[in-house]
Design a protein around this motif. Structure first.
Motif, PDB file in Angstrom:
ATOM      1  N   THR A   1      30.104  50.311  34.234  1.00 60.48           N
ATOM      2  CA  THR A   1      29.572  49.575  32.838  1.00 60.48           C
ATOM      3  C   THR A   1      30.577  48.288  32.340  1.00 60.48           C
ATOM      4  N   LEU A   2      31.664  48.335  32.450  1.00 58.60           N
ATOM      5  CA  LEU A   2      32.783  47.239  32.044  1.00 58.60           C
ATOM      6  C   LEU A   2      32.719  46.296  32.887  1.00 58.60           C
ATOM      7  N   GLN A   3      32.368  46.635  34.307  1.00 65.91           N
ATOM      8  CA  GLN A   3      32.368  45.603  35.167  1.00 65.91           C
ATOM      9  C   GLN A   3      31.082  44.803  35.562  1.00 65.91           C
ATOM     10  N   GLN A   4      30.134  45.148  34.450  1.00 71.86           N
ATOM     11  CA  GLN A   4      28.943  44.373  35.031  1.00 71.86           C
ATOM     12  C   GLN A   4      28.839  42.945  34.662  1.00 71.86           C
ATOM     13  N   PRO A   5      27.995  42.083  35.395  1.00 73.15           N
ATOM     14  CA  PRO A   5      28.062  40.621  35.005  1.00 73.15           C
ATOM     15  C   PRO A   5      27.498  40.462  33.593  1.00 73.15           C
ATOM     16  N   VAL A   6      28.202  39.594  33.036  1.00 78.94           N
ATOM     17  CA  VAL A   6      27.799  39.307  31.351  1.00 78.94           C
ATOM     18  C   VAL A   6      27.139  37.953  31.312  1.00 78.94           C
ATOM     19  N   PRO A   7      25.667  37.947  31.146  1.00 81.90           N
ATOM     20  CA  PRO A   7      24.851  36.475  31.056  1.00 81.90           C
ATOM     21  C   PRO A   7      25.236  35.873  29.897  1.00 81.90           C
ATOM     22  N   LEU A   8      25.157  34.488  29.938  1.00 84.35           N
ATOM     23  CA  LEU A   8      25.274  33.557  29.255  1.00 84.35           C
ATOM     24  C   LEU A   8      24.360  33.840  27.914  1.00 84.35           C
ATOM     25  N   PRO A   9      24.720  33.586  26.871  1.00 84.90           N
ATOM     26  CA  PRO A   9      23.842  33.627  25.612  1.00 84.90           C
ATOM     27  C   PRO A   9      22.791  32.520  25.944  1.00 84.90           C
ATOM     28  N   GLN A  10      21.388  32.645  25.999  1.00 88.32           N
ATOM     29  CA  GLN A  10      20.525  31.978  25.860  1.00 88.32           C
ATOM     30  C   GLN A  10      20.425  31.025  24.935  1.00 88.32           C
ATOM     31  N   GLY A  11      20.438  31.435  23.687  1.00 91.41           N
ATOM     32  CA  GLY A  11      20.276  30.658  22.497  1.00 91.41           C
ATOM     33  C   GLY A  11      21.151  29.495  22.246  1.00 91.41           C
ATOM     34  N   MET A  12      22.366  29.363  23.002  1.00 86.02           N
ATOM     35  CA  MET A  12      23.221  28.213  23.015  1.00 86.02           C
ATOM     36  C   MET A  12      22.633  26.953  23.424  1.00 86.02           C
ATOM     37  N   GLN A  13      21.283  27.146  24.324  1.00 86.81           N
ATOM     38  CA  GLN A  13      20.788  25.955  24.754  1.00 86.81           C
ATOM     39  C   GLN A  13      19.655  25.541  23.799  1.00 86.81           C
ATOM     40  N   ASN A  14      19.546  26.294  22.626  1.00 87.30           N
ATOM     41  CA  ASN A  14      18.323  25.858  21.940  1.00 87.30           C
ATOM     42  C   ASN A  14      18.751  25.579  20.433  1.00 87.30           C
TER      43      ASN A  14
ATOM     44  N   MET B   1      22.730  22.725  15.100  1.00 86.93           N
ATOM     45  CA  MET B   1      23.539  23.926  15.106  1.00 86.93           C
ATOM     46  C   MET B   1      22.658  25.028  16.314  1.00 86.93           C
ATOM     47  N   PRO B   2      23.563  25.613  17.216  1.00 83.90           N
ATOM     48  CA  PRO B   2      22.954  26.409  17.890  1.00 83.90           C
ATOM     49  C   PRO B   2      22.723  27.809  17.355  1.00 83.90           C
ATOM     50  N   ASN B   3      21.581  28.350  17.864  1.00 81.96           N
ATOM     51  CA  ASN B   3      21.247  29.612  17.318  1.00 81.96           C
ATOM     52  C   ASN B   3      20.976  30.783  18.342  1.00 81.96           C
ATOM     53  N   PRO B   4      22.228  31.296  18.951  1.00 85.48           N
ATOM     54  CA  PRO B   4      22.651  32.008  19.914  1.00 85.48           C
ATOM     55  C   PRO B   4      21.683  33.445  19.826  1.00 85.48           C
ATOM     56  N   GLN B   5      21.239  34.126  20.783  1.00 80.31           N
ATOM     57  CA  GLN B   5      20.481  35.165  20.858  1.00 80.31           C
ATOM     58  C   GLN B   5      21.428  36.370  21.343  1.00 80.31           C
ATOM     59  N   PRO B   6      21.273  37.487  20.804  1.00 81.12           N
ATOM     60  CA  PRO B   6      21.800  38.813  21.503  1.00 81.12           C
ATOM     61  C   PRO B   6      21.764  38.809  22.799  1.00 81.12           C
ATOM     62  N   ILE B   7      23.152  39.323  23.452  1.00 82.39           N
ATOM     63  CA  ILE B   7      23.194  39.235  25.070  1.00 82.39           C
ATOM     64  C   ILE B   7      22.749  40.782  25.423  1.00 82.39           C
ATOM     65  N   PRO B   8      21.996  40.975  26.471  1.00 78.95           N
ATOM     66  CA  PRO B   8      21.435  42.200  26.721  1.00 78.95           C
ATOM     67  C   PRO B   8      22.433  42.659  27.778  1.00 78.95           C
ATOM     68  N   VAL B   9      23.185  43.599  27.492  1.00 81.24           N
ATOM     69  CA  VAL B   9      23.984  44.370  28.400  1.00 81.24           C
ATOM     70  C   VAL B   9      23.689  45.810  28.428  1.00 81.24           C
ATOM     71  N   HIS B  10      24.125  45.974  29.782  1.00 78.14           N
ATOM     72  CA  HIS B  10      23.756  47.640  30.141  1.00 78.14           C
ATOM     73  C   HIS B  10      25.189  48.653  29.338  1.00 78.14           C
ATOM     74  N   THR B  11      24.708  49.738  28.844  1.00 76.07           N
ATOM     75  CA  THR B  11      25.835  50.503  28.199  1.00 76.07           C
ATOM     76  C   THR B  11      25.761  51.910  28.924  1.00 76.07           C
ATOM     77  N   VAL B  12      26.689  52.723  28.565  1.00 76.91           N
ATOM     78  CA  VAL B  12      26.853  54.011  29.056  1.00 76.91           C
ATOM     79  C   VAL B  12      25.733  54.803  28.993  1.00 76.91           C
ATOM     80  N   ASP B  13      25.027  55.545  30.117  1.00 73.19           N
ATOM     81  CA  ASP B  13      23.705  56.289  29.645  1.00 73.19           C
ATOM     82  C   ASP B  13      24.081  57.620  29.959  1.00 73.19           C
ATOM     83  N   ASN B  14      23.799  58.539  29.082  1.00 74.47           N
ATOM     84  CA  ASN B  14      24.204  59.934  29.207  1.00 74.47           C
ATOM     85  C   ASN B  14      23.132  60.671  29.292  1.00 74.47           C
ATOM     86  N   THR B  15      21.914  60.213  29.703  1.00 81.24           N
ATOM     87  CA  THR B  15      20.510  60.947  29.840  1.00 81.24           C
ATOM     88  C   THR B  15      20.682  61.969  30.799  1.00 81.24           C
ATOM     89  N   LYS B  16      21.701  61.654  31.889  1.00 79.44           N
ATOM     90  CA  LYS B  16      21.819  62.745  32.871  1.00 79.44           C
ATOM     91  C   LYS B  16      22.382  63.921  32.456  1.00 79.44           C
TER      92      LYS B  16
END
Length: 208
Positions: free
Chosen positions: A101-114, A121-136
């Protein structure tokens, strides 16, 4: 000192690493505690699954993590070997998932372009990332809970399943299948109690 030690170069932003680590600690119910005068995170209990400990720090793109289990004599156990494998295996598996999970690619904040506002002033949006999944783990807790009930007439087998299930239930309680984890924990406790009662009854019958 016997510890599982991992040094991992991931070159991720500090806030991302802290977010993922704090999410992992929360989902696995780690709390800040003391290990022989040394501050460390702790999870688990003294009776059924034992205490699990963890230390980590992140600097210059490199993660250093130490993990161990409190041994029966109060010492440290690493996460390899047969002794204590029922507690070691799920703990090590959860850490391996954390490293991925720590080594996943981190996308650029899209809001920085808007940019918005008069001053642009930029209005950055939250960056969606994968977190640890304990459903199993939650699903396995339910499975082990059912097995502990089915095999309660073989006490030692039922107790093993119950301990495995309780460990997974704690891990799965912070997942989207928390209800399964809770049900599994209840079934494990019931199976454990029945197994102990039957064990005592069998011993009593032998001496009557």
């Amino acid at each position: 000192m016997a510890r599982f030690v991992r040094d991992l170069v991931i070159n991720q932003p500090d806030d991302f690493v802290h977010f993922i680590m704090n999410d992992y600690l929360q989902k696995n119910q780690f709390i800040m505690a003391d290990w022989k005068g040394e501050p460390a995170y702790r999870a688990g209990d003294a009776m059924l699954e034992g205490y699990k400990y963890l230390k980590w720090f992140y600097s210059n793109g490199a993660l250093h993590l130490e993990a161990w289990i409190k041994g029966t004599a109060g010492g440290e156990w690493d996460l390899d070997g047969f002794v204590g494998c029922m507690a070691k295996k799920p703990y090590k598996e959860s850490l391996e998932q954390l490293f991925v999970t720590l080594q996943q690619p981190v996308p650029l904040p899209q809001g920085m372009q808007n940019p918005q506002g008069a001053q642009g002033m930029p209005n950055p949006q939250p960056i969606p990332v994968h977190t640890v999944d304990n459903t199993k783990a939650a699903t396995m807790a339910l499975t082990f809970g059912i097995l502990s009930l089915v095999f309660c007439w073989i006490p030692i087998v039922s107790i093993i399943f119950a301990c495995l299930g309780i460990s997974r239930a704690r891990m799965g309680s912070g997942s989207s299948k928390a209800s399964q984890a809770k049900t599994g924990r209840i079934l494990c406790i019931v199976g454990l109690v029945l197994a102990i009662v039957l064990w005592i009854a069998n011993i009593a019958i032998l001496y009557i």
